[in-house]
Scaffold this motif. Structure first.
Motif, PDB file in Angstrom:
ATOM      1  N   ALA A 157       0.836  -1.201   0.000  1.00 35.06           N
ATOM      2  CA  ALA A 157       0.000   0.000   0.000  1.00 35.06           C
ATOM      3  C   ALA A 157       0.873   1.255   0.000  1.00 35.06           C
ATOM      4  O   ALA A 157       0.541   2.263  -0.642  1.00 35.06           O
ATOM      5  N   MET A 158       2.004   1.209   0.704  1.00 33.16           N
ATOM      6  CA  MET A 158       2.924   2.348   0.679  1.00 33.16           C
ATOM      7  C   MET A 158       3.432   2.594  -0.737  1.00 33.16           C
ATOM      8  O   MET A 158       3.535   3.748  -1.185  1.00 33.16           O
ATOM      9  N   LEU A 159       3.758   1.513  -1.435  1.00 36.35           N
ATOM     10  CA  LEU A 159       4.286   1.649  -2.795  1.00 36.35           C
ATOM     11  C   LEU A 159       3.225   2.164  -3.762  1.00 36.35           C
ATOM     12  O   LEU A 159       3.510   2.981  -4.641  1.00 36.35           O
TER      13      LEU A 159
ATOM     14  N   PHE B  13      11.678  -8.788  11.337  1.00 32.79           N
ATOM     15  CA  PHE B  13      10.816  -8.901  10.158  1.00 32.79           C
ATOM     16  C   PHE B  13      10.404  -7.522   9.632  1.00 32.79           C
ATOM     17  O   PHE B  13      10.500  -7.241   8.431  1.00 32.79           O
ATOM     18  N   VAL B  14       9.927  -6.642  10.513  1.00 34.38           N
ATOM     19  CA  VAL B  14       9.480  -5.311  10.088  1.00 34.38           C
ATOM     20  C   VAL B  14      10.648  -4.514   9.503  1.00 34.38           C
ATOM     21  O   VAL B  14      10.513  -3.858   8.456  1.00 34.38           O
ATOM     22  N   HIS B  15      11.781  -4.570  10.165  1.00 29.72           N
ATOM     23  CA  HIS B  15      12.978  -3.872   9.663  1.00 29.72           C
ATOM     24  C   HIS B  15      13.327  -4.347   8.250  1.00 29.72           C
ATOM     25  O   HIS B  15      13.589  -3.533   7.350  1.00 29.72           O
TER      26      HIS B  15
ATOM     27  N   CYS C 275      14.988  -5.268  -2.531  1.00 31.04           N
ATOM     28  CA  CYS C 275      14.853  -6.544  -3.242  1.00 31.04           C
ATOM     29  C   CYS C 275      13.399  -6.948  -3.497  1.00 31.04           C
ATOM     30  O   CYS C 275      13.125  -7.743  -4.401  1.00 31.04           O
ATOM     31  N   LEU C 276      12.446  -6.407  -2.713  1.00 29.42           N
ATOM     32  CA  LEU C 276      11.044  -6.763  -2.933  1.00 29.42           C
ATOM     33  C   LEU C 276      10.396  -5.933  -4.043  1.00 29.42           C
ATOM     34  O   LEU C 276       9.249  -6.196  -4.425  1.00 29.42           O
ATOM     35  N   LEU C 277      11.125  -4.948  -4.533  1.00 29.25           N
ATOM     36  CA  LEU C 277      10.574  -4.115  -5.605  1.00 29.25           C
ATOM     37  C   LEU C 277      10.576  -4.835  -6.942  1.00 29.25           C
ATOM     38  O   LEU C 277       9.884  -4.423  -7.877  1.00 29.25           O
ATOM     39  N   HIS C 278      11.339  -5.890  -7.028  1.00 22.51           N
ATOM     40  CA  HIS C 278      11.439  -6.654  -8.270  1.00 22.51           C
ATOM     41  C   HIS C 278      11.051  -8.097  -7.990  1.00 22.51           C
ATOM     42  O   HIS C 278      11.660  -8.747  -7.135  1.00 22.51           O
TER      43      HIS C 278
ATOM     44  N   LEU D 222      10.697  -3.254   5.470  1.00 19.51           N
ATOM     45  CA  LEU D 222      10.883  -1.863   5.046  1.00 19.51           C
ATOM     46  C   LEU D 222      12.148  -1.704   4.205  1.00 19.51           C
ATOM     47  O   LEU D 222      12.179  -0.912   3.252  1.00 19.51           O
ATOM     48  N   ARG D 223      13.188  -2.463   4.540  1.00 27.28           N
ATOM     49  CA  ARG D 223      14.383  -2.476   3.688  1.00 27.28           C
ATOM     50  C   ARG D 223      14.034  -3.010   2.295  1.00 27.28           C
ATOM     51  O   ARG D 223      14.480  -2.479   1.271  1.00 27.28           O
ATOM     52  N   GLY D 224      13.230  -4.062   2.267  1.00 30.44           N
ATOM     53  CA  GLY D 224      12.903  -4.701   1.002  1.00 30.44           C
ATOM     54  C   GLY D 224      12.166  -3.814   0.031  1.00 30.44           C
ATOM     55  O   GLY D 224      12.283  -3.976  -1.189  1.00 30.44           O
ATOM     56  N   ILE D 225      11.396  -2.839   0.548  1.00 30.00           N
ATOM     57  CA  ILE D 225      10.672  -1.924  -0.349  1.00 30.00           C
ATOM     58  C   ILE D 225      11.368  -0.560  -0.445  1.00 30.00           C
ATOM     59  O   ILE D 225      10.825   0.381  -1.019  1.00 30.00           O
ATOM     60  N   GLY D 226      12.548  -0.458   0.157  1.00 31.65           N
ATOM     61  CA  GLY D 226      13.363   0.738  -0.013  1.00 31.65           C
ATOM     62  C   GLY D 226      12.934   1.959   0.762  1.00 31.65           C
ATOM     63  O   GLY D 226      13.267   3.088   0.362  1.00 31.65           O
ATOM     64  N   VAL D 227      12.210   1.783   1.894  1.00 29.97           N
ATOM     65  CA  VAL D 227      11.740   2.955   2.650  1.00 29.97           C
ATOM     66  C   VAL D 227      12.237   2.960   4.096  1.00 29.97           C
ATOM     67  O   VAL D 227      11.783   3.770   4.897  1.00 29.97           O
ATOM     68  N   ARG D 228      13.173   2.066   4.424  1.00 31.19           N
ATOM     69  CA  ARG D 228      13.611   1.977   5.820  1.00 31.19           C
ATOM     70  C   ARG D 228      14.182   3.300   6.328  1.00 31.19           C
ATOM     71  O   ARG D 228      14.010   3.654   7.497  1.00 31.19           O
ATOM     72  N   ASP D 229      14.844   4.042   5.468  1.00 30.22           N
ATOM     73  CA  ASP D 229      15.443   5.305   5.902  1.00 30.22           C
ATOM     74  C   ASP D 229      14.415   6.413   6.078  1.00 30.22           C
ATOM     75  O   ASP D 229      14.726   7.485   6.600  1.00 30.22           O
ATOM     76  N   LYS D 230      13.169   6.173   5.682  1.00 31.83           N
ATOM     77  CA  LYS D 230      12.119   7.195   5.781  1.00 31.83           C
ATOM     78  C   LYS D 230      11.140   6.925   6.923  1.00 31.83           C
ATOM     79  O   LYS D 230      10.282   7.760   7.213  1.00 31.83           O
TER      80      LYS D 230
END
Length: 528
Positions: free
Chosen positions: A323-325, A364-366, A504-507, A369-377
């Motif tokens: 949903a974030m994406l 898991f949550v960390h 990595c989850l973006l692809h 968020l890394r997998g969809i590229g938003v952990r830094d946000k």
């Protein structure tokens, strides 16, 4: 009638009997040599303000402190069955009490733990320690989406509602937060006048009952929310999806604790059990959750808004990620609670056997968020199992930006873990609405103890960072902590909790095998 009333009544009756008996039979006056000192001790207990237990249980309360002092002497001969403590080991409970009272918290003759036992953990120190300043350890929440970001302490007070806690306990916690410059989470019970008494920073938690911002039929009311959320003292808003003590189960406040005042604050009927619904009515899908987050951010005037959950079904959280994406909407923070439960009372099955344990859920949550590229946000708050600076550091290497503690703060208030929180008979005045009990909790002294515990924890966290050769929290990494897996094997957290690659989850073809099935089944438009 509490014991203090029994003592006062029996003391008056006994004194009168002895005085009359002494007139008739002067020989019995020697009894005053025994009774007199006990009465003096009891009166001292009633008027002192350091120990709530003694004010409620004069004379007999001293046996508890006697046993505690003996236990400390014998403590080195006993190793806890759980290195973390369940609910809190003697070692950590004693540590919190000593730091809250500013007593000497050092130990002689080494650790009481078996360092060769499976599960023992330690950090790798550096031969080149670096200076780290405690005041530099602040973490900003809300950038870039918030007009009013918040700089938070690494350690804050976890969610505990007024109603579950007494008014004096709430005031003492808030006074401690004000003195120590850290945040106080209100819990889902709403903002009371006791939360505002000392002006400590608040994180306002909104649960499924929408207490403090609800219509008469229990639906979210935007106008009432705005009225509360725009107060200067409210720094962040947290939507509670689930909690570790009873994930998937709404909050419960027994009728015995629903006073006229609490009913007014929560906007519920007086004298009836308050049962929060298990789910929210303001949204029904991951996309709607993020829209609700955005709505609350706007209504609050641009303050950080996030949500709290105990992770369960992985697909559902990954649906939020999708949903974030799809929408471009994001929470400012996510609070991760552990399935091992916290201060909230719950059925045994829910406490013991439902929801991911904190470390697994945090990892898991960390990674999601890394997998969809938003952990830094998006900031992550870890909630639970934090009694020492090492516990805080351990959660941070697993992905937490800050840590919330409930049990640690309750112990700093003087909790003795009688486990009578849901009976309204708390012996220390912390979790009761009985004025004969909670009025004995001295707010000024206990608030200072909460601040002392926080200050000492931050100093020790700073010292640990220096020992590791680091000068900021962002430098922590999983490899800094080791665990003895078995007698012949030691692994660090980077090996035990491996991270997936950023983005990595973006692809579709890049998703790790252990994530692929859940990621493909997750949807942004439904929880299922």
């Amino acid at each position: 009638m509490v014991f203090r009333h029994i003592f006062i009544l029996s003391g008056l009756v006994l004194s009168a009997v002895l005085l009359l008996a002494g007139i008739v039979w002067p020989g019995v006056n020697w009894v005053w040599l025994i009774i007199g000192p006990l009465i003096v001790l009891g009166i001292h207990d009633l008027i002192q303000n350091k120990h709530t237990l003694l004010k409620i249980y004069p004379i007999v309360g001293h046996f508890r402190y006697l046993f505690e002092s003996v236990r400390r002497e014998l403590q080195q001969y006993f190793v806890e069955s759980d290195l973390d403590g369940a609910p809190v080991s003697r070692e950590f409970r004693s540590l919190i009490y000593q730091r809250a009272k500013k007593d000497n918290d050092t130990r002689a003759f080494g650790t009481i733990f078996d360092v060769y036992r499976d599960g023992y953990e330690w950090v790798n120190h550096s031969l080149a320690p670096r200076e780290c300043i405690p005041t530099n350890l602040r973490i900003q929440f809300g950038r870039p989406d918030c007009v009013k970001p918040y700089d938070a302490s690494p350690l804050n007070i976890s969610a505990m509602s007024y109603g579950a806690l007494s008014r004096n306990a709430v005031m003492a916690l808030n006074r401690g937060a004000k003195l120590g410059n850290f945040a106080h989470n209100t819990g889902e019970g709403g903002i009371s006048e006791w939360h505002l008494e000392y002006g400590g920073d608040l994180i306002w938690q909104i649960g499924t009952g929408y207490f403090g911002c609800r219509t008469p039929d229990g639906v979210f009311d935007p106008d009432l929310f705005t009225e509360q959320a725009t107060q200067d003292v409210v720094k962040m808003i947290e939507i509670k999806l689930s909690q570790g003590a009873k994930p998937g189960h709404g909050g419960v406040l027994p009728a015995a604790k629903v006073t006229e005042e609490i009913a007014r604050i929560r906007m519920v009927p007086i004298g009836e059990d308050v049962l929060s619904p298990p789910g929210h009515s303001a949204f029904s899908s991951p996309v709607e959750l993020l829209q609700f987050v955005t709505q609350l951010r706007e209504l609050s005037g641009g303050k950080p808004v996030g949500f709290k959950l105990c992770p369960g079904n992985r697909r559902e959280f990954l649906g939020i990620c999708k949903a974030m994406l799809k929408t471009g909407l994001r929470p400012d923070f996510i609070t991760v609670d552990g399935g091992e439960g916290g201060t909230g009372a719950a059925p045994v099955e829910l406490t013991n056997s439902v929801g991911m344990p904190l470390r697994d859920g945090l990892h898991f949550v960390h990674n999601a968020l890394r997998g969809i590229g938003v952990r830094d946000k998006i900031r992550i708050i870890a909630s639970g199992k934090a009694f020492s600076a090492f516990h805080i550091l351990r959660m941070m290497v697993l992905g937490a930006d800050t840590v919330n503690s409930a049990r640690g703060m309750m112990l700093a208030l003087g909790c003795i873990q009688s486990r009578s929180c849901n009976t309204d008979k708390c012996p220390t005045g912390i979790t009761t609405q009985n004025p004969a009990r909670y009025k004995q909790l001295e707010v000024t002294d206990k608030g200072m103890r909460v601040a002392n515990y926080h200050h000492s924890s931050m100093e020790t966290l700073t010292e640990l960072l220096s020992i590791l050769g680091k000068d900021q929290l962002e430098d922590l990494e999983p490899a800094d902590i080791n665990r003895r897996v078995n007698q012949g094997s030691v692994m660090n957290y980077a090996q035990l909790y491996p991270c997936i690659d950023e983005g990595c989850l973006l692809h579709t073809d890049c998703a790790p095998d252990s994530w692929a099935s859940d990621w493909h089944q997750a949807t942004a438009y439904s929880w299922r």
